[in-house]
Motif scaffolding. Structure first.
Motif, short mmCIF file in Angstrom:
data_model
loop_
_atom_site.label_atom_id
_atom_site.label_comp_id
_atom_site.label_asym_id
_atom_site.label_seq_id
_atom_site.Cartn_x
_atom_site.Cartn_y
_atom_site.Cartn_z
N SER A 1 35.93 38.42 23.62
CA SER A 1 37.12 38.14 23.18
C SER A 1 37.67 36.58 23.11
O SER A 1 38.30 36.38 22.18
CB SER A 1 38.02 38.80 24.26
N GLN B 1 45.23 31.47 27.97
CA GLN B 1 44.52 32.40 28.53
C GLN B 1 45.48 33.10 29.43
O GLN B 1 46.26 32.62 30.23
CB GLN B 1 43.41 32.06 29.30
N ARG C 1 46.26 37.18 31.65
CA ARG C 1 45.32 38.12 32.59
C ARG C 1 44.77 39.13 31.67
O ARG C 1 43.49 39.57 31.61
CB ARG C 1 46.35 38.85 33.57
N GLN C 2 45.36 39.69 30.54
CA GLN C 2 44.90 40.86 29.82
C GLN C 2 44.71 40.52 28.44
O GLN C 2 44.14 41.42 27.65
CB GLN C 2 45.88 41.93 29.76
N SER D 1 42.79 41.10 23.18
CA SER D 1 42.70 41.77 24.43
C SER D 1 41.33 41.04 25.06
O SER D 1 40.34 41.25 24.65
CB SER D 1 42.49 43.18 24.44
N THR D 2 41.36 40.77 26.39
CA THR D 2 40.42 40.36 27.19
C THR D 2 39.99 41.41 28.00
O THR D 2 38.73 41.30 28.72
CB THR D 2 40.97 39.29 28.31
N THR D 3 40.53 42.88 27.85
CA THR D 3 39.79 43.71 28.65
C THR D 3 39.59 44.79 27.80
O THR D 3 40.09 45.13 26.72
CB THR D 3 40.74 44.41 29.76
N ALA D 4 38.62 45.74 28.01
CA ALA D 4 38.27 46.99 27.06
C ALA D 4 39.44 47.84 27.10
O ALA D 4 39.97 48.13 28.18
CB ALA D 4 37.06 47.48 27.47
#
Length: 92
Positions: free
Chosen positions: A4, A26, A28-29, A76-79
């Motif tokens: 990401s 940046q 959190r998500q 998105s930094t999360t899947a």
């Protein structure tokens, strides 16, 4: 470096190559990328800019008479959750 972050850096680099000055933050998500878009941006540069932000998970343009035009993109930094993997055009 997470995929990401690499995507966000690539988008920012492509916006910079098109003559914009991207700001990357940046969260959190998501990683957000924003850039002011000048009125004088040519059609060719618009195509380059849109191709760059199309690599993001979400993108848009905020425009008003007071602040001009701000292009934004979010990676998105999360899947995604299992229910969110259908992709564009496949939502029910």
């Amino acid at each position: 470096m997470p995929a990401s972050e690499l995507r966000a850096e690539d988008i920012a680099a492509r916006l910079s190559a098109a003559g914009l000055t991207p700001r990357v933050e940046q969260h959190r998500q998501v990683t957000s990328i924003e850039a002011e878009v000048p009125e004088s941006l040519s059609a060719e540069l618009w195509r380059e800019v849109l191709e760059a932000v199309a690599e993001a998970d979400r993108f848009g343009l905020l425009a008003n008479s007071l602040n001009g035009r701000t292009l934004w993109a979010a990676v998105s930094t999360t899947a995604p959750a299992t229910g969110d993997v259908r992709g564009p055009g496949r939502q029910q």
